[in-house]
Enzyme design. Structure first.
Site, PDB file in Angstrom:
ATOM      1  CB  CYS A 156      43.837  43.023  36.137  1.00 59.70           C
ATOM      2  SG  CYS A 156      42.845  43.538  34.612  1.00 59.70           S
ATOM      3  CB  SER A 169      37.831  36.073  36.782  1.00 55.76           C
ATOM      4  OG  SER A 169      38.698  36.938  36.890  1.00 55.76           O
TER       5      SER A 169
END
Length: 556
Positions: free
Chosen positions: A194, A469
């Site tokens: 990502c 996260s």
């Protein structure tokens, strides 16, 4: 000394093993060379690992050109993104130790001479580095590179996390379903890890910082031809490391780990580094606790800023000079003579590197902040520790006091947030989500994203024994230790209790008396396990606390 593989391939005692290799087409010439494992996490379920077969081809080509023989095997590697928001997230952190174990088993069973580790994602990279440190043989890590940013949204390039944030905006009626679908289609324009500075990219950056990846390689985009060149160069270099006897523990040392901690502080990296670096240290038989994170945070300026703390993404960081530019700036604070997989010191590797974009990478003299991107909090609610990320928290929330809204799991908290039951100034407590209690210490990713979408991200604090996260921003304190399932004070917080978070003072406190805390702890009973079979049940019985890296001890 004979090579490891040579000891099990010498005629006539080991002709049996030679015959088995020859059944797959290996020749006598192949079996007389260093046998190098190419450990490949490729799959068609994880975007960060999808490109790894092409990378593996170039690694093998480099190994052969340098006079080695590549042998490849696969290893699991899960996607934190696809596992978000459901039971799958409980299985993510446990994959880290499973990966380390699998690599050890394969390499030791076949007595291979060196390893090239191919992985990109959150638990895969630390699991591979743990294996390298445990085995102490020559090793290099090669990642697949980050994906590019997607279409612009809210003034910056979108990414996978933007889609989650859009869910909160849609729930609040701020955007339409068509806009959510457009983001779904355009936020991730190609494969790779990502594009924000989550745990995956943090750990790839720290792998380079440790000296375990080739200089300049950490954030080369997945679509860049240099990614394949680095793969081949890594194949060439691993054979040299075998010939030189330069093993992983000569690179992963106490000093190089401290360098990596400083790097994480300087870039505002993921809170999960406080789990993974101690776990890597444990495998290298190096003592490393959270006190050193706090010490180095206080003396390391925050000099690189990117998404989620700022608009630039990790590809912008790479273009600005990447790890080399940050390390060269940090050099007065680093152990500069630590070795890397190049065979040279980190000082030699980064000499002359400078920032090409000061909006992304600054100097020591003009940092974004005088202290690092992470903070370790202690207090009567976190006697052993808790972790937060000031780099992703607005300064106005660094001193916070609010009433506890208590949930014995993530799902109930998400429901309460989504149905308007959380107000500005609340302190959400999500407990029984630690390594034992989760089990698996899931990320509290979705609650924060929904809070942000609902406009509560700048006024609500979330305190948990679970993880976050690396893409999360807003009021967050995680890794509370001892965890609730182990009888930590988080287990006895009542609805409405006042909780104070003092980031500058490094405190996390429940504002009730010590006597009341003890009375409640004496009355507390441990809840029944959520999962009573399979790997997670075994994991919950073996795993250590988050402040110890959530490791599974294997040494007497």
């Amino acid at each position: 000394m004979p090579r490891r593989s040579e000891r099990i391939l010498t005629r006539p005692d080991f002709s049996f093993q030679r015959a088995l290799y020859k059944s797959m087409g290996y020749t006598d010439q192949d079996l007389d060379k260093p046998m190098i494992a190419v450990v490949n996490a490729h799959s068609t379920v994880v975007p960060g690992h999808y490109p790894l077969n092409d990378i593996a081809n170039f690694v093998r080509e480099g190994i052969r050109e340098a006079g080695g023989t590549p042998v490849q095997f696969g290893v699991i590697g899960a996607c934190d993104g696809i596992a978000q928001g459901h039971i799958g997230m409980r299985y993510i952190l446990p994959t880290r130790d499973a990966i380390a174990n699998d690599i050890e088993l394969m390499v030791q069973a076949h007595q291979l001479d060196g390893i090239v580790l191919l992985g990109s994602c959150d638990k895969t990279v630390p699991g591979m580095l743990m294996a390298a440190a445990r085995l102490d043989i020559p090793a290099i890590l090669v990642n697949a590179g980050p994906m590019e940013g997607g279409i612009e949204f809210s003034g910056k390039a979108s990414d996978a996390a933007t889609v989650s944030e859009a869910l909160g905006l849609y729930t609040a009626g701020t955007i339409t379903l068509d806009q959510v679908i457009e983001l779904e289609n355009e936020a991730c324009p190609g494969c790779g890890s990502c594009s924000f500075l989550g745990t995956a990219n943090t750990m790839c950056i720290l792998a380079e910082g440790l000296g375990m990846s080739l200089p300049g390689s950490a954030m080369i985009p997945a679509v860049d031809h240099k990614r394949l060149q680095v793969a081949k160069e890594s194949g060439l270099q691993i054979v040299k490391l075998v010939q030189q006897g330069l093993t992983a523990r000569k690179i992963i040392t106490r000093k190089s780990l401290e360098n990596a901690i400083r790097l994480n502080m300087a870039i505002g990296g993921s809170t999960n580094a406080t789990l993974h670096l101690p776990a890597i240290a444990y495998e290298a038989e190096v003592e490393l606790n959270l006190n050193i994170f706090e010490e180095l945070s206080n003396t390391t300026p925050h000099i690189a800023k990117m998404n989620p703390a700022a608009a630039p993404n990790v590809v912008d960081f790479h273009k600005a000079g990447g790890v080399a530019a940050v390390y060269n700036a940090l050099m007065p604070l680093l152990y500069s003579d630590e070795l890397s997989v190049t065979g040279h010191t980190i000082r030699e590797n980064v000499e002359g590197s400078k920032s090409k974009n000061t909006t992304v990478i600054r100097s020591l003299e003009e940092p974004f902040s005088l202290t690092g991107g992470l903070a370790i909090l202690r207090g009567n609610l976190s006697p052993d520790s808790a972790v937060c990320k000031p780099a992703a928290i607005l300064p106005k929330m660094w001193n916070f006091s609010g009433p506890a809204r208590v949930f014995d799991g993530e799902d109930d908290a998400i429901t309460a947030i989504s149905t308007g039951k959380i107000s500005h100034g609340d302190c959400i407590v999500i407990r029984y989500e630690g390594p034992q209690g989760g089990p698996g210490m899931p990320e509290m990713y979705k609650p924060l994203k929904v809070l942000e979408g609902l406009g509560l991200g700048e006024s609500v604090m979330l305190v948990t024994d679970g993880r976050f996260s690396g893409s999360n921003r807003g009021g967050l304190v995680g890794h509370v230790s001892p965890e609730a399932a182990a009888g930590g004070p988080l287990a006895i917080v009542n609805e409405g209790d006042l909780i104070e978070v003092d980031i500058p003072g490094r405190r996390l406190d429940l504002m009730v008396s010590d006597e009341e805390i003890q009375i409640r702890l004496n009355r507390w009973t441990k809840p029944a396990k959520k999962i009573t079979s399979g790997y997670l049940n075994l994991y919950s019985r073996l795993v250590e606390s988050a402040d110890k890296g959530a490791i599974i001890k294997h040494r007497d």
